[in-house]
Enzyme design. Structure first.
Site, PDB file in Angstrom:
ATOM      1  N   ASP A 183      -8.573  -4.178  -9.291  1.00 34.66           N
ATOM      2  CA  ASP A 183      -9.979  -4.093  -9.666  1.00 34.66           C
ATOM      3  C   ASP A 183     -10.155  -3.014 -10.741  1.00 34.66           C
ATOM      4  OD1 ASP A 183      -9.735  -1.684  -8.331  1.00 34.66           O
ATOM      5  OD2 ASP A 183     -11.444  -1.996  -7.004  1.00 34.66           O
ATOM      6  N   LYS A 217      -7.812 -12.130  -8.138  1.00 37.26           N
ATOM      7  CA  LYS A 217      -8.056 -10.897  -7.392  1.00 37.26           C
ATOM      8  C   LYS A 217      -8.520 -11.205  -5.971  1.00 37.26           C
ATOM      9  CE  LYS A 217     -11.757  -8.306  -7.744  1.00 37.26           C
ATOM     10  NZ  LYS A 217     -12.833  -7.396  -8.216  1.00 37.26           N
TER      11      LYS A 217
END
Length: 214
Positions: free
Chosen positions: A142, A124
């Site tokens: 997320d 991420k």
């Protein structure tokens, strides 16, 4: 989990997002690729607001890996101790700073594999840096994106990797670059976890979510 929305519906959703906010921006303050890496690494299990408060003074004195190493782990802790997991994060920032100096000449690499090899940098974080600094249409999934992707059918998936693939496979190419920013902001301020603000949602008529709020 809602079913994947069709292409024309997705195109209309992102056309609306684009119309309202043509150039969405991430909310973590940074001045260069290095401070972006550090800010995103610090943001794990923390709010962007909290990270920005901590890094405001930090980045004035340590905006390169060399300066961060000079500050040292204890000096770094003094700046970030209001952030959750600050001791472990400080260790990782010092380690990644040393690797950047020793292996990359102090520069942040532009490949996902190289970024993910840095301590405290997962997929991420790597995708955020690739997208925001290098302009790569990488999708940083997320909790907000995971939630609304499954709630709305924009990008459903059983895990973050599946949601990332759903974005890449289904969202029209012209909207790929900013897709994750639009989704994060929508999830953060409108399609909230406990009480989504459906009356203020610009895609309400296209959303299959059964429990829309009045």
């Amino acid at each position: 989990m809602a079913a994947q929305l069709d292409y024309l519906t997705l195109k209309e959703i992102f056309r609306r997002f684009h119309e309202v906010e043509p150039e969405p921006k991430g909310e973590l303050d940074h001045t260069n690729a290095y401070t972006l890496v550090v800010a995103v690494a610090l943001s794990a299990q923390a709010t962007d607001v909290g990270v920005n408060k901590a890094t405001k003074a930090l980045f004035k004195i340590a905006d390169t890996p060399e300066k961060m190493l000079a500050l040292g782990e204890e000096g770094l802790i003094e700046h970030i101790k209001t952030i959750g997991l600050y001791r472990n994060k400080a260790k990782n920032v010092i380690k990644l700073s040393r690797i950047l100096v020793e292996q990359y000449g102090g520069e942040v690499p532009s490949s996902r594999a190289a970024l993910q090899s840095l301590p405290g940098v997962g997929r991420k974080t790597a995708n955020v840096v690739l997208n925001m600094w290098w302009g790569v249409p990488a999708q940083a999934v997320d909790t907000h994106i995971f939630r609304i992707g499954n709630r709305t059918g924009i990008c459903p998936g059983k895990d973050v990797d599946a949601v990332e693939r759903a974005i890449e496979d289904n969202i029209p190419a012209e909207y790929q670059h900013h897709a994750h920013h639009w989704l994060i902001l929508h999830g953060r301020y409108v399609c909230k976890a406990r009480k989504p603000n459906c009356p203020a949602c610009l895609i309400r008529d296209l959303c299959p979510f059964d429990e829309k709020t009045l």
